[in-house]
Design an enzyme around this catalytic site. Structure first.
Site: not given
Ligand code: DOR
Ligand code: ZN
Length: 429
Positions: A59, A303
């Site tokens: 977020l 994610d």
């Molecule tokens: O692609 C990703 N973005 N993998 C992650 O583990 C962290 C996340 C991010 O916080 O942008």
């Molecule tokens: Zn991750």
């Protein structure tokens, strides 16, 4: 208005019924229920599911409110059919104290669109050096049960062991971002034929699989709960299948993008497809779908990773990894799992609501659609198809990998404790 009568919806795709919501709960389910003062929601043909629960949402507040806020991310979640999201700890400051997790929790309450459940960092500052105040976060008003350094791997095995021992005391779970850092230095995409031909440094499957293998052994030894974030390889699914057959308390998630997209997307050099772990091969995608279908992979976790334009629209090597997910997650699951007949609606409810709520120990979510239960539910038009327009998203960021892609399914309404957060496909605040 504190009462709604949903007319003719199909719970888990079954026969049409009326569902009466009153005072935050499901008051009655049956044929031709009388409205008696309730606002009527026509839902003929719509699928009713328990409100979706995400174990993995970024977020960005506090710290990167230009990319997302608790409020904008909550709105994106509600529009995606979610009634609860776990907010990852890699904010600025990091959510590694009771103060920060309470702040995020309070912002979620103020936005009032979904239950925002903070995830606590495992280590101070996500640095992987010493444990954060896990107990204080668990005891705080935010009642943290999921702990993760996501974005970073808890690479030190002794520290990982101690984290598992610690969370066991209050029935918590460590959610691991499985990436052996020594194997992914400078990595840009999946290591294979395509990384070789594109000249980009590869991220080998073994870097994920080695950590999962290690951690399931640690979880077994300690007798604690382990959750594996964003599983991306066929080998990881095999290791999880083996661990579950031994009775290890391990759960795992797959993202919508790993269910749909492959490393072929990198051939465009469009950084919207850069993500960590990277998009993998067709064979991996097939293994992930099979693992989600047979329950080896417990849940879909989005994610959802919003990034500001200047962090994303640059050269591939400079771009941040991550892509949006909340608003299209259900559509991707319908496309990859429901339409091909690999998951029925009860299966969708299980993988996107029941199991994630159970892993996060959320008492009010992932409940059956039955009288007396909290009125957290979503109404979906599974027959609708639309092309994704990033400009129309509620997220503050625009890094959707689905831009221009036609996907099935439309969230028509979402109810949080009997109050519509989305109605007619529109957010209510
Ligand atoms: O692609 C990703 N973005 N993998 C992650 O583990 C962290 C996340 C991010 O916080 O942008
Ligand atoms: Zn991750």
């Amino acid at each position: 208005m504190n009462a709604y009568l949903i007319k003719g919806a199909r719970p888990l795709g079954g026969d049409p019924v009326d569902i009466l919501l009153k005072d935050g709960r499901i008051a009655a389910i049956g044929d031709s229920l009388a409205a008696t003062g309730a606002e009527v929601v026509e839902a003929a043909g719509l699928i009713a599911l328990p409100g979706l629960v995400d174990l993995h949402t970024h977020l960005r507040e506090p710290g990167r409110e230009d990319a997302e806020t608790v409020e904008t991310g909550s709105r994106a979640a509600a529009l995606g059919g979610f009634t609860a999201v776990h907010a990852m700890a890699n904010t600025d400051p990091v959510a590694d104290t009771a103060g920060v997790v309470e702040q995020v929790w309070r912002l979620g309450q103020e936005a009032g669109l979904v239950d925002v459940v903070p995830v606590g960092a495992v280590t101070v500052g996500l640095k992987g050096e010493r444990l954060a105040e896990l107990g204080a976060m668990a005891d705080s008003a935010a009642r943290v049960r999921v702990f993760s350094d996501d974005g970073h791997c808890v690479a030190d095995p002794a520290l990982m062991r101690r984290a598992l021992e610690y969370v066991k005391a209050f029935d918590g779970v460590v959610a691991q971002h499985a990436e052996e850092p020594r194997l992914t230095v400078g990595a840009q995409m999946h290591e294979g034929d395509r990384s070789a031909s594109l000249g980009l440094t590869g991220w080998p499957a073994a870097a994920e699989e080695a950590i999962i293998a290690r951690d399931v052994l640690l979880a077994e030894h300690v007798g604690a709960r382990l959750h594996v974030c964003h599983v991306s390889t066929a080998g990881s699914v095999e290791i999880l299948r083996w661990a579950k057959s031994r009775g290890v308390q391990v759960t795992a998630e797959v993202t919508p993008h790993h269910l749909l997209l492959t490393d072929a997307c990198a051939e465009s050099y469009d950084p919207v497809f850069k993500v960590n772990p990277p998009l993998r091969t067709d064979a991996d995608v097939e293994a992930l779908r099979a693992g989600l279908a047979d329950g080896t992979i417990d849940v879909v976790g989005t994610d959802h990773a919003p990034h500001a334009v200047e962090d994303k629209e640059s050269e591939w090597a400079q771009a941040r990894p991550g892509m949006l997910g909340l608003e299209q997650a259900l559509s991707v699951v319908i496309e990859t799992m429901v339409e091909p007949g690999r998951l029925d609606w009860a299966g969708v409810a299980d993988r996107m609501s029941v199991r994630p709520a159970a892993i996060g120990r959320l008492a009010d979510h992932g409940r059956p659609l039955a009288p007396g239960e909290p009125a957290n539910l979503v109404l979906v038009d599974a027959t609708a198809r639309a092309s994704v327009d990033p400009a129309a998203l509620a997220s503050r960021s625009r890094n959707s990998p689905y831009a221009g892609r036609e996907l099935p399914g439309r969230v028509v309404a979402t109810f949080l404790r009997g109050v519509p957060t989305v109605l007619d496909g529109k957010a209510q605040k």
